[in-house]
Write an enzyme that holds these catalytic residues in place. Structure first.
Site, PDB file in Angstrom:
ATOM      1  N   GLU A 191       0.833  -1.203   0.000  1.00 47.91           N
ATOM      2  CA  GLU A 191       0.000   0.000   0.000  1.00 47.91           C
ATOM      3  C   GLU A 191       0.871   1.258   0.000  1.00 47.91           C
ATOM      4  O   GLU A 191       0.615   2.195  -0.757  1.00 47.91           O
ATOM      5  CB  GLU A 191      -0.933  -0.009   1.216  1.00 47.91           C
ATOM      6  CG  GLU A 191      -1.946   1.122   1.181  1.00 47.91           C
ATOM      7  CD  GLU A 191      -2.994   0.993   2.283  1.00 47.91           C
ATOM      8  OE1 GLU A 191      -4.098   0.536   1.986  1.00 47.91           O
ATOM      9  OE2 GLU A 191      -2.700   1.342   3.437  1.00 47.91           O
TER      10      GLU A 191
ATOM     11  N   ARG B  60      -3.228  35.026 -15.544  1.00 50.88           N
ATOM     12  CA  ARG B  60      -3.590  36.016 -14.536  1.00 50.88           C
ATOM     13  C   ARG B  60      -2.604  37.198 -14.578  1.00 50.88           C
ATOM     14  O   ARG B  60      -1.394  37.014 -14.398  1.00 50.88           O
ATOM     15  CB  ARG B  60      -3.563  35.351 -13.150  1.00 50.88           C
ATOM     16  CG  ARG B  60      -3.751  36.302 -11.977  1.00 50.88           C
ATOM     17  CD  ARG B  60      -5.176  36.754 -11.843  1.00 50.88           C
ATOM     18  NE  ARG B  60      -5.378  37.470 -10.581  1.00 50.88           N
ATOM     19  CZ  ARG B  60      -6.474  38.134 -10.293  1.00 50.88           C
ATOM     20  NH1 ARG B  60      -7.482  38.189 -11.167  1.00 50.88           N
ATOM     21  NH2 ARG B  60      -6.603  38.741  -9.139  1.00 50.88           N
TER      22      ARG B  60
END
Lengths: 381, 92
Positions: free
Chosen positions: A244, A270
């Site tokens: 995992e 931006r």
């Protein structure tokens, strides 16, 4: 040493991204708010072959190697914004399919793996208890042999996939005098007498992944449902954690890449004080650091996955990958919000959900502190 | 001294390597000064949950044997003698 994906892996990665973008993002804001697990997405992933990736073909899986599976999970993390759903997929693969593949008897494998690989069944494991988290083997759940059965009693908490789960791998101690060497894994099917789902738990993030408490009240399990042998629970759990920790954050790599691309696009468009904000070193440096974190995380994860694909153990390498990527992801989410300013803080921009989701990476599958203990332990400290 | 009572040199070296690793890396940091070759190292606390994997890492990297997941258990890795037996079996 070869750092590139093969042509097949690269093509597969592209296909997974296309699939994830197209099929796995619908209605996410509402589902996150209402804590709804998308079973239909689960079924789509199963049809695509995701759940079966690490499972050998003879048991109905795809038989993919570890790196290819990690590649697919990274692609999912890039294309699918539902980190909770991806967390459920990971729990199913690494803490259910993999331990069955490694420790299951032939009969157990034939009985369960095809159902798990096809996505018909959902798997999970039950380890954590109210009083045992990091000190996992101090668990209080007990299993007592009675004739051809074991009777399990105990309480589990923070258990993933429960409400939709079909196969529970439950850890209980058959002989507390042996300490961790008495811990044993049991395969418990949904509906087993005495297997009781407790209260649903409401999380800060990963809200589309179901989580609840589980109670085992005189839960009878056939003796043939012991996974491995009596007392091999420690090996099974460590095996699960090693896998995992190696692979679960592959999807975080994909998420980081997605965030970086979003930030770069925003920083180019931006305008403030007459130029794109990306021209300011304060912003550009943040993006550079995000990119370094992503590439470092990739190297750590791919190295651990490569070791596993060679049949070698990688407890330290998996701990390093898990520690670094989980912390890198949180920082990348914070930076992405910072770059977007007030917009980044708005739910509409979806970064606050990534941040909420990412925090849990420092906790599940062993906290960052435990990963550091493991890494330092390998240095003899 | 009879030849048949002698331990082959290679096995003696192997056991010493295993013993030294366990002594220096696992036992001494826990304040355990000594242990016998037949002693159950998990029961006496010399090898804990992390120690198992440090030991496996030593076996894989230094002694060049692959240890399968099923072999990581309290029986196979019980004692210095058991670990030595595992390595010899693997190297055959």
């Amino acid at each position: 040493m070869d750092f590139s994906w093969s042509e097949e892996q690269a093509a597969f990665r592209k296909e997974v991204i296309r699939f994830a973008k197209q099929e796995l993002n619908d209605d996410l804001t509402r589902r996150d708010e209402e804590e709804e697990f998308p079973r239909e997405f689960w079924n789509k992933c199963a049809q695509f072959g995701i759940q079966g990736l690490p499972v050998p073909q003879e048991y109905g899986g795809g038989g993919a190697d570890t790196l290819t599976t990690a590649c697919a999970l990274e692609a999912l993390g890039y294309g699918c914004k539902d980190n909770g759903f991806l967390f459920s997929l990971n729990a199913h693969m690494w803490t259910s399919e993999l331990p069955l593949m490694a420790f299951g008897t032939e009969e157990q494998k034939r009985r369960y793996l095809p159902k798990l690989a096809s996505g018909e069944w959902i798997g999970l494991h039950c380890m954590t208890e109210p009083m045992s988290g990091s000190d996992a083997y101090s668990l209080k759940a007990r299993a007592e042999r009675k004739g051809n059965c074991y009777v399990i009693n105990g309480s589990k908490t923070f258990i993933t996939n429960t409400t939709h789960g079909d196969l529970f791998i439950v850890f209980a101690n058959v002989d507390p005098s042996k300490g961790a060497n008495g811990v044993t894994g049991f395969l418990v099917e949904k509906g087993a007498p005495g297997l009781v789902l407790g209260k649903k738990l409401h999380k800060m993030g990963l809200r589309t992944s179901p989580m609840s408490e589980v109670a085992l009240v005189d839960c009878e399990v056939p003796a043939e449902n012991v996974l491995g042998k009596e007392g091999s629970g420690q090996a099974i759990f460590t095996h699960s954690m090693e896998w995992e920790r190696t692979c679960i954050l592959a999807s975080h790599l994909g998420m980081m890449q997605r965030l970086i691309e979003t930030c770069v696009k925003y920083a180019r468009e931006r305008q403030q004080f007459g130029q794109p904000i990306g021209k300011y070193s304060a912003i550009a440096n943040m993006v550079a650091d995000m990119e370094v974190r992503l590439e470092t995380g990739r190297l750590l994860l791919y190295k651990a996955a490569w070791l596993k694909s060679q049949g070698r153990h990688a407890l330290k390498e998996a701990a390093m990958a898990k520690l670094f990527i989980s912390e890198a992801t949180v920082q990348t989410c914070l930076d992405a919000i910072q770059i977007h300013g007030g917009y980044g803080y708005m739910r509409e921009y979806e970064m606050e959900r990534d941040l909420r989701d990412s925090v849990s990476g420092k906790i599940y599958s062993g906290t960052s502190e435990i990963q550091r203990v493991i890494i330092a332990g390998f240095q003899g400290l | 001294m009879s030849v048949t009572n002698q331990t082959p040199a290679t096995q003696s070296t192997l056991k010493e390597q295993i013993r030294e690793f366990i002594q220096v890396q696992l036992a001494e940091p826990k304040g355990i000064a000594s242990f016998t070759d037949d002693e159950s190292l998990m029961e006496t606390g010399v090898i804990d949950s992390l120690g198992i994997f440090r030991l496996v890492s030593f076996l894989e990297e230094d002694l060049k044997v692959r240890v399968s997941d099923e072999e990581i258990n309290a029986e196979t890795l019980k004692s210095v003698n058991a670990i030595e037996e595992l390595v010899i079996r693997k190297k055959k």
